[in-house]
Write an enzyme that holds these catalytic residues in place. Structure first.
Site, PDB file in Angstrom:
ATOM      1  N   GLU A  18      48.843  48.915  35.493  1.00 29.35           N
ATOM      2  CA  GLU A  18      48.211  47.811  36.220  1.00 29.35           C
ATOM      3  C   GLU A  18      46.808  48.277  36.607  1.00 29.35           C
ATOM      4  O   GLU A  18      46.641  49.046  37.544  1.00 29.35           O
ATOM      5  CB  GLU A  18      48.995  47.477  37.485  1.00 29.35           C
ATOM      6  CG  GLU A  18      50.369  46.896  37.250  1.00 29.35           C
ATOM      7  CD  GLU A  18      51.034  46.558  38.576  1.00 29.35           C
ATOM      8  OE1 GLU A  18      50.687  45.518  39.159  1.00 29.35           O
ATOM      9  OE2 GLU A  18      51.874  47.345  39.042  1.00 29.35           O
ATOM     10  N   CYS A  30      42.199  43.820  42.867  1.00 30.72           N
ATOM     11  CA  CYS A  30      42.074  43.769  41.415  1.00 30.72           C
ATOM     12  C   CYS A  30      42.154  42.333  40.912  1.00 30.72           C
ATOM     13  O   CYS A  30      41.537  41.982  39.901  1.00 30.72           O
ATOM     14  CB  CYS A  30      43.138  44.632  40.753  1.00 30.72           C
ATOM     15  SG  CYS A  30      44.834  44.253  41.220  1.00 30.72           S
TER      16      CYS A  30
END
Length: 490
Positions: free
Chosen positions: A235, A269
């Protein structure tokens, strides 16, 4: 676990010392992984139902201690207490889903054989790797790592967790809460330290690594894991965009852009860093956005935006803003002077070239680049012209689905910012430089398992194929069957 080295954690808001933690070396990491292997058989064999009960007890421990956990989170990485509390709520929802759904998703199920193998009874199940290593981030130190930890545990793995060196106290608190709920075995352990500790975990005998962090760090994690061919879940970073069509609800779109770009000081993010607005409503949208941002401030106390957690990120933010302005961009709010110590005031940039650093690179600060586009075709082209592909948001009344379908990202939310990440049953992850693999939902559970296929012959096949006694007559029958089954298509 013992080690002779330690490191201090300081509040990014005040600079005050908030804790000291050991830097676990390779031998300490290996010892933790060995203990995890020792506990893995017990945790796997207690079964789905009992694991769910234990995970529910952990969820209750977190719930009862949520105020303390939020305080630690706020002290270590700086986010406002209310935002920390909200993060915990989201993590609890995902923990509950993983515990309640693991059995249905991962348990044994029958599979129908083909005509040529009709004599076989088939089943598939998803087995845990044994021990999973999780390397977590500092920006969402509860919600993000629990997306891996809780799903790995529900799948039957034990976990060795290395939290960020910026938020080790959060990881330690979570492990202590788990030990109160599951005191029998070291099912969840925490190791603390910097990059070397994480590298040691990658080189250890874990069955898989779940990593969340920057794309560059992710590349180093993959290189370390390659030494043992350890599979990885990545991720990584993002450069997410928000699209505003001509018929969008502009107030709602501005609110989403502002929250998406400024919440958590932009250190997300999945945060919005680029906004593409149809030319017909561009000016109205900017007016609405600036009006909503008027009283938004970064600071301490009642401020809704906290500090930049990593001091080195300040240089990146400053470079992006300076480059944008040097290349013809304008700061309608904030600008280079918005940076004061470790606080960055909200900054809204316009007229920024498409190849500027603020558009191309991940900024990870409270900035938005708002760009006028002539059509949704242009907006989609610009959104997709990025090495990242994590998430996206679309605001449109009529064509929202059509626009979303053309965006190349792991997920897209329509008329709501990042809703896909808050729904436990939906997978979360990216493509391209944003990584691969998925957390959350059924995909997130399967991510921490391997598929095990089993067959059992129920009776001898009249068409025995895998034997040297196979006759020419059987070959003829099989050839005719193949012609009937596969040769009459079209």
């Amino acid at each position: 676990m013992t080690t002779s080295l330690s490191f201090d954690v300081h509040s990014p808001a005040t600079g005050a010392l908030v804790g000291s933690y050991p830097s676990h070396d390779e031998s300490a990491v290996e010892a933790a992984v060995d203990r995890a292997h020792g506990a893995a058989t017990w945790w796997r064999t207690v079964g789905f139902d009992e694991r769910a009960r234990r995970l529910d007890r952990w969820r209750a421990e977190i719930t009862r201690g949520r105020d303390e956990l939020a305080r630690i989170m706020s002290e270590e990485m700086g986010k406002p207490r209310s935002d920390a509390a909200l993060e915990i709520v989201m993590a609890l929802e995902h923990l509950k889903w993983a515990a309640r759904n693991a059995k249905d998703v991962l348990g044994p199920r029958s599979v129908t054989p083909s005509l040529l193998t009709v004599n076989q009874a088939c089943r598939v199940e998803y087995r845990p790797f044994g021990v999973v290593g999780v390397i977590g981030p500092w920006n969402y130190p509860v919600f993000t790592p629990l997306g891996s930890i809780s799903f790995a545990l529900a799948a039957g793995n034990t976990v060795v967790f290395k939290p960020s060196e910026y938020t080790p106290g959060v990881g330690v608190w979570l492990a202590e809460a788990f030990a109160r709920a599951v005191p029998e075995q070291p099912v969840l352990q925490v190791i603390t330290g910097g990059g070397e500790t994480g590298a040691a975990l990658c080189r250890s005998r874990v069955g898989k690594i779940g990593f969340t962090g920057s794309t560059e760090t992710g590349k180093r994690v993959m290189a370390a894991c390659a030494q043992r061919l350890t599979p990885v879940l990545m991720e990584c970073g993002g450069k997410d965009a928000l699209i505003v069509d001509a018929d969008a609800d502009l107030a709602a779109a501005a609110d989403a852009a502002l929250w998406g770009g400024m919440a958590n000081a932009g250190q997300t993010c999945l945060g919005v860093e680029r906004v593409y607005v149809h030319t017909d409503v561009y000016d109205k949208f900017l007016t609405e956005l600036l009006d909503q941002a008027r009283d938004l401030r970064a600071g301490t106390g009642t401020a809704k935006i906290g500090p930049i957690t990593m001091p080195k990120q300040l240089a990146v933010i400053h470079r992006h803003i300076e480059d944008a302005i040097a290349r013809g961009g304008r700061a309608l709010l904030g600008g280079p002077e918005a940076i004061d110590g470790q606080f960055v005031q909200p900054t809204i940039l316009v007229d920024v070239p498409h190849d500027a650093a603020a558009v191309v690179e991940e900024t990870f600060g409270p900035t938005l680049v708002v760009t006028r586009v002539a059509s949704m075709d242009e907006a989609i082209e610009r959104v997709n012209d990025s090495e990242y592909g994590l998430g996206a948001t679309v605001f449109a009344r009529r064509d929202g689905d059509a626009i979303a379908d053309r965006i190349e990202s792991g997920a897209t939310s329509i008329n709501a910012f990042v809703a896909h990440a808050t729904i436990p049953a939906l997978p979360l992850g990216g493509v391209g430089a944003s990584g691969f693999g998925r957390v959350h939902g059924p995909d997130g559970l399967r991510e921490f398992t391997y598929a095990k296929a089993t067959t059992r012959q129920r009776f001898s096949s009249p068409l025995a194929l895998t034997t040297f006694t196979r006759s020419a007559g059987i070959d003829t029958v099989v050839d005719r069957l193949v012609s009937v089954l596969h040769g009459r298509i079209g």
